[in-house]
Enzyme design. Structure first.
Site, PDB file in Angstrom:
ATOM      1  CE  LYS A  81      14.048  37.219   5.674  1.00 16.95           C
ATOM      2  NZ  LYS A  81      15.743  36.824   5.705  1.00 16.95           N
ATOM      3  CD  GLN A 125      18.614  37.906   8.281  1.00 18.21           C
ATOM      4  OE1 GLN A 125      17.710  36.941   7.815  1.00 18.21           O
ATOM      5  NE2 GLN A 125      18.815  38.741   7.373  1.00 18.21           N
ATOM      6  CG  ASP A 150      18.371  32.803   1.512  1.00 16.78           C
ATOM      7  OD1 ASP A 150      16.824  33.416   1.359  1.00 16.78           O
ATOM      8  OD2 ASP A 150      18.854  33.722   2.319  1.00 16.78           O
TER       9      ASP A 150
END
Length: 322
Positions: A81, A125, A150
């Protein structure tokens, strides 16, 4: 004259029906997520460069990733990422916390990034690799909704469920799946869609996205009866079941679009690592039946990262406008 008019009218109706047919009669076309994601990232890189030039280089969208613990798979995902972000000219920050931390330390790290004007997107994460109990949902909801790249906070997921799309951050994997479906040229409105899996990260938001596009959506899960019959009626199938090669070719309606979000490793003595990666769909049996299908890997995975970058840029632009 009347016969000629009737003939012309019949041909027009037939042509209209043909144009309205949403699904292709061809089979086995591959939705190359890697190539599509590469194209998206190229466009994002240009957009970031253009925006920087217009703001005297003061505009630098920044993605911050918080990782708790030392899971090897998380190390790989975070590294990919951050690398992808850097390649398109996006600033990055990596915050690594030891697995001995408690909930307070995780929240403190999030709050600090919330306060920073030079951070536009925050990603926690998952899963958290912790030795003591930490409420993951509570930590996610500490992220400011405008920095929630997200799309997992209650604010963003609630707005999506209500169909309030303006300013809502859409979870990366479902957004990538929708982009892949749209790339087929299919008219989603009026189609029958089946989503297998009901997780907060993929299944539930995927349902909401398809409903927002006026599809009729059925969600299947581990307690669903007659799942195969439901899948056979679907024009669009999105599978996020965490079950290797679960969906077989004889489950499919001919010409269906199949989006496989799964990634599983199974034993394979012919491979140097002793295993190979497969999805939740039995690719070999489904490919001849489906009109479009995503491979695993190089399908949904690259699109998830591309949508993360897209979300971060959009969050940055909204914050810049404020």
């Amino acid at each position: 004259m009347a016969k000629r008019l009737l003939s012309v009218t019949s041909r027009c109706i037939a042509l209209l029906r043909q144009r309205q047919r949403p699904f292709s009669d061809s089979r086995g076309q591959i939705l190359d997520g890697k190539a599509i994601a590469s194209s998206i990232r190229k466009n994002l890189k240009k957009e970031i460069s253009d925006l920087k030039s217009k703001t005297d280089s003061k505009f630098g969208p920044c993605l911050a990733v918080i990782q708790v613990g030392h899971r090897e798979d998380s190390n790989v995902y975070v590294r990919n990422k951050l690398k992808a972000a850097a390649e398109i000219g996006m600033e990055t920050r990596s915050i690594k916390l030891p697995n001995a931390v408690g909930e307070a330390e995780v929240v403190d790290a999030i709050d600090e990034l919330n306060r920073r004007n030079d951070v536009n997107g925050i990603l926690l994460q998952l899963p958290l690799d912790v030795l003591q109990s930490v409420d993951t949902d509570y930590c996610i909801n500490r992220i400011h909704p405008q920095k929630d790249v997200d799309g997992l906070t209650a604010v963003n997921s609630g707005r999506l469920a209500r169909g309030e799309m303006g300013g809502t951050v859409i979870p990366c994997t479902p957004r990538g799946c929708l982009e892949l479906i749209e790339r087929t040229g299919t008219d989603i409105a009026g189609s029958n869609a089946v989503v297998i899996g009901r997780s907060k990260i993929v299944g539930s938001p995927m349902r909401d996205l398809l409903q927002n596009r006026n599809a009729t959506v059925t969600v299947c899960h581990s307690k669903t009866k007659d799942m195969q019959d439901m899948v056979r009626r679907a024009d669009i199938i999105v599978v996020a079941a965490r079950q290797p090669q679960m969906v077989k070719g004889d489950w499919l309606k001919p010409g269906a679009i199949v989006i496989d979000c799964g990634i599983n490793d199974i034993k394979d003595a012919t491979k140097s690592k002793g295993y190979r990666l497969v999805g939740d769909v039995d690719y070999e049996s489904c490919k001849p039946v489906a009109s479009w299908i995503t491979p695993v890997p190089k399908g949904v995975g690259p699109m998830t990262i591309a949508m993360l970058l897209q979300n971060t840029l959009e969050c940055a632009k909204r914050q810049l406008a404020d």
